[in-house]
Every structure is written in C-alpha cells, then in structure tokens.
Scaffold this active site. Structure first.
Site, PDB file in Angstrom:
ATOM      1  N   SER A   1      37.797  53.735  59.348  1.00  0.00           N
ATOM      2  CA  SER A   1      38.541  54.913  58.893  1.00  0.00           C
ATOM      3  C   SER A   1      38.468  56.096  59.868  1.00  0.00           C
ATOM      4  O   SER A   1      39.499  56.739  60.125  1.00  0.00           O
ATOM      5  CB  SER A   1      38.067  55.334  57.505  1.00  0.00           C
ATOM      6  OG  SER A   1      38.370  54.321  56.583  1.00  0.00           O
TER       7      SER A   1
ATOM      8  N   LYS B   1      33.797  54.115  44.274  1.00  0.00           N
ATOM      9  CA  LYS B   1      35.189  54.309  43.858  1.00  0.00           C
ATOM     10  C   LYS B   1      35.328  54.631  42.362  1.00  0.00           C
ATOM     11  O   LYS B   1      36.202  55.397  41.975  1.00  0.00           O
ATOM     12  CB  LYS B   1      36.031  53.084  44.202  1.00  0.00           C
ATOM     13  CG  LYS B   1      36.341  52.949  45.682  1.00  0.00           C
ATOM     14  CD  LYS B   1      37.244  51.744  45.919  1.00  0.00           C
ATOM     15  CE  LYS B   1      37.640  51.609  47.382  1.00  0.00           C
ATOM     16  NZ  LYS B   1      38.574  50.499  47.605  1.00  0.00           N
TER      17      LYS B   1
ATOM     18  N   ASP C   1      45.204  52.207  47.211  1.00  0.00           N
ATOM     19  CA  ASP C   1      45.155  50.754  47.405  1.00  0.00           C
ATOM     20  C   ASP C   1      46.373  50.077  46.765  1.00  0.00           C
ATOM     21  O   ASP C   1      46.825  49.032  47.232  1.00  0.00           O
ATOM     22  CB  ASP C   1      43.869  50.168  46.790  1.00  0.00           C
ATOM     23  CG  ASP C   1      42.644  50.422  47.670  1.00  0.00           C
ATOM     24  OD1 ASP C   1      42.814  50.665  48.876  1.00  0.00           O
ATOM     25  OD2 ASP C   1      41.520  50.367  47.132  1.00  0.00           O
TER      26      ASP C   1
ATOM     27  N   GLY D   1      42.954  41.395  55.784  1.00  0.00           N
ATOM     28  CA  GLY D   1      43.090  42.674  55.077  1.00  0.00           C
ATOM     29  C   GLY D   1      43.401  43.878  55.946  1.00  0.00           C
ATOM     30  O   GLY D   1      43.511  44.990  55.437  1.00  0.00           O
TER      31      GLY D   1
HETATM   32  P1  NAP Z   1      34.160  45.452  43.802  1.00  0.00           P
HETATM   33  O1  NAP Z   1      34.783  46.490  42.924  1.00  0.00           O
HETATM   34  O2  NAP Z   1      32.695  45.437  44.002  1.00  0.00           O
HETATM   35  O3  NAP Z   1      34.641  44.019  43.212  1.00  0.00           O
HETATM   36  C1  NAP Z   1      34.262  42.816  43.842  1.00  0.00           C
HETATM   37  C2  NAP Z   1      34.676  41.646  42.969  1.00  0.00           C
HETATM   38  O4  NAP Z   1      34.258  40.470  43.641  1.00  0.00           O
HETATM   39  C3  NAP Z   1      34.032  41.633  41.583  1.00  0.00           C
HETATM   40  O5  NAP Z   1      34.888  41.035  40.656  1.00  0.00           O
HETATM   41  C4  NAP Z   1      32.810  40.747  41.827  1.00  0.00           C
HETATM   42  O6  NAP Z   1      32.364  40.066  40.681  1.00  0.00           O
HETATM   43  C5  NAP Z   1      33.383  39.734  42.781  1.00  0.00           C
HETATM   44  N1  NAP Z   1      32.328  39.102  43.552  1.00  0.00           N
HETATM   45  C6  NAP Z   1      31.419  39.729  44.328  1.00  0.00           C
HETATM   46  N2  NAP Z   1      30.578  38.815  44.863  1.00  0.00           N
HETATM   47  C7  NAP Z   1      30.974  37.615  44.383  1.00  0.00           C
HETATM   48  C8  NAP Z   1      30.491  36.289  44.545  1.00  0.00           C
HETATM   49  N3  NAP Z   1      29.428  36.029  45.323  1.00  0.00           N
HETATM   50  N4  NAP Z   1      31.128  35.302  43.895  1.00  0.00           N
HETATM   51  C9  NAP Z   1      32.198  35.572  43.092  1.00  0.00           C
HETATM   52  N5  NAP Z   1      32.695  36.786  42.899  1.00  0.00           N
HETATM   53  C10 NAP Z   1      32.082  37.813  43.529  1.00  0.00           C
HETATM   54  O7  NAP Z   1      34.779  45.510  45.276  1.00  0.00           O
HETATM   55  P2  NAP Z   1      36.283  45.885  45.670  1.00  0.00           P
HETATM   56  O8  NAP Z   1      36.361  47.332  45.975  1.00  0.00           O
HETATM   57  O9  NAP Z   1      37.161  45.297  44.636  1.00  0.00           O
HETATM   58  O10 NAP Z   1      36.435  45.128  47.059  1.00  0.00           O
HETATM   59  C11 NAP Z   1      36.540  43.716  47.105  1.00  0.00           C
HETATM   60  C12 NAP Z   1      36.846  43.292  48.542  1.00  0.00           C
HETATM   61  O11 NAP Z   1      38.118  43.798  48.927  1.00  0.00           O
HETATM   62  C13 NAP Z   1      35.843  43.839  49.574  1.00  0.00           C
HETATM   63  O12 NAP Z   1      35.621  42.861  50.535  1.00  0.00           O
HETATM   64  C14 NAP Z   1      36.568  45.019  50.177  1.00  0.00           C
HETATM   65  O13 NAP Z   1      36.152  45.282  51.498  1.00  0.00           O
HETATM   66  C15 NAP Z   1      37.999  44.498  50.150  1.00  0.00           C
HETATM   67  N6  NAP Z   1      38.972  45.597  50.141  1.00  0.00           N
HETATM   68  C16 NAP Z   1      39.828  45.644  51.184  1.00  0.00           C
HETATM   69  C17 NAP Z   1      40.790  46.632  51.223  1.00  0.00           C
HETATM   70  C18 NAP Z   1      41.744  46.667  52.370  1.00  0.00           C
HETATM   71  O14 NAP Z   1      42.403  47.697  52.548  1.00  0.00           O
HETATM   72  N7  NAP Z   1      41.860  45.603  53.123  1.00  0.00           N
HETATM   73  C19 NAP Z   1      40.881  47.584  50.199  1.00  0.00           C
HETATM   74  C20 NAP Z   1      39.972  47.493  49.127  1.00  0.00           C
HETATM   75  C21 NAP Z   1      39.020  46.485  49.125  1.00  0.00           C
HETATM   76  P3  NAP Z   1      31.483  40.816  39.544  1.00  0.00           P
HETATM   77  O15 NAP Z   1      32.435  41.771  38.899  1.00  0.00           O
HETATM   78  O16 NAP Z   1      31.064  39.724  38.656  1.00  0.00           O
HETATM   79  O17 NAP Z   1      30.374  41.502  40.266  1.00  0.00           O
END
Ligand code: NAP
Length: 282
Positions: free
Chosen positions: A20, A69, A105, A241
């Site tokens: 960022s 967030k 997002d 991503g």
């Molecule tokens: P988050 O709110 O922490 O949610 C992560 C999700 O993944 C939750 O449902 C979690 O399950 C699940 N998860 C985590 N570890 C897991 C595992 N070992 N096995 C199965 N499920 C698992 O995170 P987020 O903000 O949604 O971000 C998720 C991903 O998207 C990250 O890698 C982030 O960097 C990426 N992202 C990218 C962008 C972009 O612009 N490219 C934007 C936003 C996010 P539980 O709920 O059961 O913990």
C-alpha cells in the site's frame, strides 16, 4: 515533506509486507498531491489509540487491514453502505473532525472482474471459499453483478450461514469445507477468499478444474499459489489477487482525494513491488 504536507497510512498487525505505501505514494506523486503514505503496525489492543491519533494528527485518510477491519468500526463516526452491510472497513475518510468508514473491497473486486479480467458473471454459478471479511465483500459484489447461484465453502458453517444472509434469500447456500471439492469443480467462477495459499497450502484440495472455468485467488503473495497453478494447468482462466488490490486502493484514493486514480502507475508499482519481494530471501 513540509509542514504543509498531508499524510495517510495503513493500520494492520503484523504489517511485515504491504504494497500500500508504494502504491499510494506513487499515486500521490503522479497526481501532484503533497501527501505521504506510511505503514503503521498497530497491535489489536492499541487500535482505539491509533484511530484517535489519526484524528488528532489530522490524517487525510487511512486504510485498515487484517486483523482490524471489523474492530475499527466501533471507533468511527459513520459508515458507508457497503461498510455497514458487511460490518468491515478497509478505508477511513476524514471529513472535518469526523471519520467515515468505507469498504472498497466490494467495488475493488467488481472493477477487477469487469475491468481487468473481463469476466461476465451474470447468470453464472460461483463458489466462494471462506467466510471472513473478503468473502463478505465478494458475495456483495457477485450479488450486485447478477450471479445466479453462490456456494459458500467454509470450515465454519455457522459463519458461512451468516455470510449467505448478506445476499437476497435463496441466492447463496453453504457447503461444509469437507464436501467442497465437487461444488468447486462444478462452479463456473471460483473465488478463494481464505489466506490458504500464502504458505503453499492448496485452498481447494481434491477439486478438479477444467477449461471454461474462471478461478480467482485473492491471495497476491505468492503470485502463483497451488490453487492458481492447478487451475491454469487444467486450462481454466486464473488470476491472483494483485488486480483487486490495485482496484481497492484506487477506490480509496478517489474517496480521499476526489480525483480519478492513476491506475496504470498504481498497477506498475504494485507489480514492481511483488517482483522485488520475489527476489528477496524468503
Ligand atoms: P478473514 O476475515 O480473517 O477471513 C479469512 C477466512 O478464511 C475465514 O473464513 C477463515 O475461517 C478462513 N480460513 C483461515 N484459515 C483457514 C484454514 N486454514 N482453513 C480453512 N479456512 C481458513 O480474512 P480476510 O480479510 O477475509 O482475507 C482473506 C484473504 O483474502 C487474505 O489472504 C487476504 O490477504 C486476502 N485479501 C485480498 C484482497 C486483495 O485486494 N487482493 C483484499 C482483501 C483480502 P474462520 O472464519 O473459521 O476463521
């Protein structure tokens, strides 16, 4: 920098690697805006103090990333529509003394799909992996774009059910993680919204991909995850991503400055940052 320079930044924890600052500083330079963008590693128990600091110091705006967030919502004065419905904020706008939370997002994902990937999702079936903040944004965007059917594949079915409630009744259904492979293999659009892949894990073990499918991994580091590798190997279209990252940053830039974002500059800097990281010892 001078006494008149503005500043913005990203709050996250840990914040070992973030593109960022490079993306936004390049955007400010390209548009002649005298602001500087910094990375602020903020531990969860100090988030309230950090937001108060943005207010006191007169930050022009901020981004918010994992794990803040959702928690940041309670420290803001108001929320925009997407941030309110999702319950998560990735962009803070300062309007006078008030701090307004936005979630770019949703638009970032939609604009990436339409503008970069050129994917038409209306009437198609989608599988979304994960039930966290990014999955919520993806669901909202897909529903707004007219997708026909969404399967949420997540390890926590109760959380996935709450996610499905974000879109009109009947549009989304929940599949437990263990039964996800066949749903993922059948979907026309697959979106990984879990962190699986960042450390070499396969986000969709057992799923078989095919030509005609479109697979998007929101993970942007590493650029080639096992999910993307298998999808591409099977002839599916596949994207990491980075495109969404740039698009959500561009939407933040517009919220703060009211100006059109210099997209090409932002994309080039993001790509350069990823390549530079690839050359560093991991
Ligand atoms: P988050 O709110 O922490 O949610 C992560 C999700 O993944 C939750 O449902 C979690 O399950 C699940 N998860 C985590 N570890 C897991 C595992 N070992 N096995 C199965 N499920 C698992 O995170 P987020 O903000 O949604 O971000 C998720 C991903 O998207 C990250 O890698 C982030 O960097 C990426 N992202 C990218 C962008 C972009 O612009 N490219 C934007 C936003 C996010 P539980 O709920 O059961 O913990």
């Amino acid at each position: 920098m001078s006494g008149a320079s503005g500043f913005a930044g990203v709050l996250g924890w840990p914040l070992e690697f973030t593109l960022s600052p490079a993306i936004h500083n390049a955007a400010f330079r390209a548009t002649g805006i005298d602001w500087n963008y910094m990375a602020f590693p903020v531990p969860p128990d100090r988030l309230g103090e950090a937001v108060a600091g943005l207010r006191a110091l007169g930050a022009m705006g901020a981004n918010v990333t994992m794990p803040h967030k959702s928690a940041v919502v309670g420290h803001l004065d108001d929320l925009s529509g997407d941030a309110r419905s999702i319950g998560a904020v990735n962009t803070i706008q300062r309007v006078g003394d008030r701090l307004i939370g936005h979630n770019t997002d949703v638009d970032g994902f939609a604009e990436f799909l339409i503008g970069d990937a050129g994917v038409e999702v209306a009437g198609r079936t989608a599988a979304v992996l994960g039930a966290g903040g990014a999955a919520r944004a993806v669901l909202r965007a897909l529903a707004a774009m007219g997708v026909a059917d969404i399967h949420v594949v997540a390890r926590d079915p109760a959380k996935a059910e709450r996610l499905a409630e974000l879109v009109p009744a009947g549009l989304a259904s929940v599949t437990p993680e263990g039964a996800g492979a066949s749903v993922i293999g059948a979907a026309e659009l697959v979106v990984n919204a879990t962190p699986l892949g960042m450390r070499g894990e396969d986000a969709a073990p057992g799923a078989v991909f095919r030509p005609g499918q479109c697979v998007i991994d929101l993970v942007y580091w590493p650029p080639q995850t096992p999910l993307l590798e298998r999808a591409r190997g099977a002839g599916a279209q596949a994207w990491g991503g980075l495109g969404m990252l740039v698009r959500q940053a561009a939407a933040s830039f517009t919220i703060w400055t009211g100006q059109d974002p210099p997209l090409e500059v932002m994309s080039a800097v993001a790509l350069h940052g990823l390549r530079a990281r690839g050359k560093q010892p991991q």
